[in-house]
Design a protein around this motif. Sequence first.
Motif, PDB file in Angstrom:
ATOM      1  N   TYR A  25      78.421  19.239  38.159  1.00 58.50           N
ATOM      2  CA  TYR A  25      79.855  19.373  37.870  1.00 58.50           C
ATOM      3  C   TYR A  25      80.501  20.542  38.617  1.00 58.50           C
ATOM      4  CZ  TYR A  25      84.221  20.178  35.420  1.00 58.50           C
ATOM      5  OH  TYR A  25      85.550  20.397  35.129  1.00 58.50           O
ATOM      6  N   PRO A  26      79.878  21.760  38.647  1.00 54.55           N
ATOM      7  CA  PRO A  26      80.522  22.845  39.409  1.00 54.55           C
ATOM      8  C   PRO A  26      80.739  22.508  40.879  1.00 54.55           C
ATOM      9  CG  PRO A  26      78.785  23.706  37.996  1.00 54.55           C
ATOM     10  CD  PRO A  26      78.667  22.219  37.955  1.00 54.55           C
ATOM     11  N   GLY A  32      86.803  19.347  44.614  1.00 52.57           N
ATOM     12  CA  GLY A  32      88.171  19.019  44.225  1.00 52.57           C
ATOM     13  C   GLY A  32      89.115  20.183  44.422  1.00 52.57           C
ATOM     14  N   ALA A  33      88.677  21.398  44.082  1.00 54.69           N
ATOM     15  CA  ALA A  33      89.539  22.575  44.210  1.00 54.69           C
ATOM     16  C   ALA A  33      89.852  22.890  45.659  1.00 54.69           C
ATOM     17  CB  ALA A  33      88.873  23.769  43.537  1.00 54.69           C
ATOM     18  N   PRO A  44      94.857  20.803  34.766  1.00 50.30           N
ATOM     19  CA  PRO A  44      93.610  20.099  34.445  1.00 50.30           C
ATOM     20  C   PRO A  44      93.365  18.951  35.427  1.00 50.30           C
ATOM     21  CG  PRO A  44      95.348  19.490  32.910  1.00 50.30           C
ATOM     22  CD  PRO A  44      95.899  20.608  33.736  1.00 50.30           C
ATOM     23  N   GLY A  45      92.148  18.519  35.468  1.00 49.17           N
ATOM     24  CA  GLY A  45      91.783  17.433  36.382  1.00 49.17           C
ATOM     25  C   GLY A  45      90.792  17.900  37.421  1.00 49.17           C
ATOM     26  N   LEU A  46      89.821  17.056  37.692  1.00 43.85           N
ATOM     27  CA  LEU A  46      88.770  17.429  38.631  1.00 43.85           C
ATOM     28  C   LEU A  46      89.237  17.321  40.068  1.00 43.85           C
ATOM     29  CD1 LEU A  46      85.803  18.327  38.549  1.00 43.85           C
ATOM     30  CD2 LEU A  46      85.144  15.924  38.822  1.00 43.85           C
ATOM     31  N   PRO A  48      92.560  16.431  42.885  1.00 46.51           N
ATOM     32  CA  PRO A  48      94.031  16.474  42.967  1.00 46.51           C
ATOM     33  C   PRO A  48      94.637  15.089  43.128  1.00 46.51           C
ATOM     34  CG  PRO A  48      93.071  17.083  45.065  1.00 46.51           C
ATOM     35  CD  PRO A  48      91.912  16.921  44.116  1.00 46.51           C
ATOM     36  N   ALA A  49      95.876  14.968  42.700  1.00 52.74           N
ATOM     37  CA  ALA A  49      96.587  13.703  42.878  1.00 52.74           C
ATOM     38  C   ALA A  49      96.922  13.476  44.349  1.00 52.74           C
ATOM     39  CB  ALA A  49      97.861  13.704  42.030  1.00 52.74           C
ATOM     40  N   HIS A  50      97.243  14.556  45.051  1.00 56.13           N
ATOM     41  CA  HIS A  50      97.573  14.467  46.477  1.00 56.13           C
ATOM     42  C   HIS A  50      96.690  15.472  47.234  1.00 56.13           C
ATOM     43  CE1 HIS A  50     101.044  12.024  45.404  1.00 56.13           C
ATOM     44  NE2 HIS A  50     101.371  12.951  44.507  1.00 56.13           N
ATOM     45  N   PRO A  51      95.522  15.031  47.720  1.00 57.78           N
ATOM     46  CA  PRO A  51      94.590  15.950  48.390  1.00 57.78           C
ATOM     47  C   PRO A  51      95.209  16.610  49.620  1.00 57.78           C
ATOM     48  CG  PRO A  51      93.546  13.845  47.897  1.00 57.78           C
ATOM     49  CD  PRO A  51      95.007  13.657  47.661  1.00 57.78           C
ATOM     50  N   LEU A  52      94.999  17.911  49.738  1.00 57.57           N
ATOM     51  CA  LEU A  52      95.470  18.664  50.895  1.00 57.57           C
ATOM     52  C   LEU A  52      94.308  18.848  51.879  1.00 57.57           C
ATOM     53  CD1 LEU A  52      97.679  21.470  49.252  1.00 57.57           C
ATOM     54  CD2 LEU A  52      98.440  19.403  50.430  1.00 57.57           C
ATOM     55  N   TRP A  53      94.104  17.836  52.732  1.00 57.89           N
ATOM     56  CA  TRP A  53      93.035  17.932  53.716  1.00 57.89           C
ATOM     57  C   TRP A  53      93.320  19.017  54.740  1.00 57.89           C
ATOM     58  CZ3 TRP A  53      88.774  15.440  52.484  1.00 57.89           C
ATOM     59  CH2 TRP A  53      88.863  14.313  51.639  1.00 57.89           C
TER      60      TRP A  53
END
Length: 282
Positions: A25-26, A32-33, A44-46, A48-53
Amino acid sequence: MSTSLQRRHIFTHVILICLSLAMIYPVLWWVGASLKSNQELSMPGLFPAHPLWSNFSKGWNAIPGHSFTDFYINNFELIIGLLFTTVISCSLVAFGFARLQFRLRNFWFAILMLTLMLPGQVTIIPQYSLFHHLGWVNTYLPFIVPHSLAGGAGGTFFVFLLVQFIRGIPRELDESAKMDGCSWFGIYWRIVMPLTKPALLTVVIYCFLWNWDDFFGHLLYINSVDKYTVGLALRMLNDSQSAQQWGQLLAMGLVSIIPSVLIFAFAQKYFVEGIATTGIKG
């Protein structure tokens, strides 16, 4: 298979899966972070809704005048030098202790083993003072020279590992080589070295992992940004902006562990083989 045994296997697999998810999980949060903005990190949420590649590309070039390509090249230059000197020096010392007969051999080997109990913090100040007087600060020599003398990070452990492995090689091979006119160095180079490949690969893996992640040693001896390794670059990236972009920092941290993960994943077979066969007597 009986019903009770099937239930036991199912229960065991469920427990193992739950533990695996808890351990991974970490890493999933880290991935995700690295794709989030500063605002999304507090939500909250593992994932993102809109990933910043773009965090990866911006973080790669975030340090003015340098990119992480430069720091990766520095890291690999240092690691390659350490691997070469460690393999040669530790295998030579181990061959001497395992095969040669000389006065006080057991005494010196015991002294060598006692250095394993010496905390590294005890030697930091005298080592730095010595390297400073030699003019080696802000170079890679404080890392390469000790490894070329079977020292440095893990040197004693590598010698012990190789000694145990070499002792398992039948001495009859040495006697046959001597009858053919082979010298001690020839026995080391042509017979012992090829047969110790599993143990040598284990040494290479350990040496790579320990030195790739060595932040404190690099921080202590390297002062110039041109010579910075990846770990020091991450520290600099953390201090380089007043408005910290945590997504970029996490993205570069994720990229920095890729070589270690790949080395362990592809060399795991040899790593296990080297550990398992160490100490087996012929």
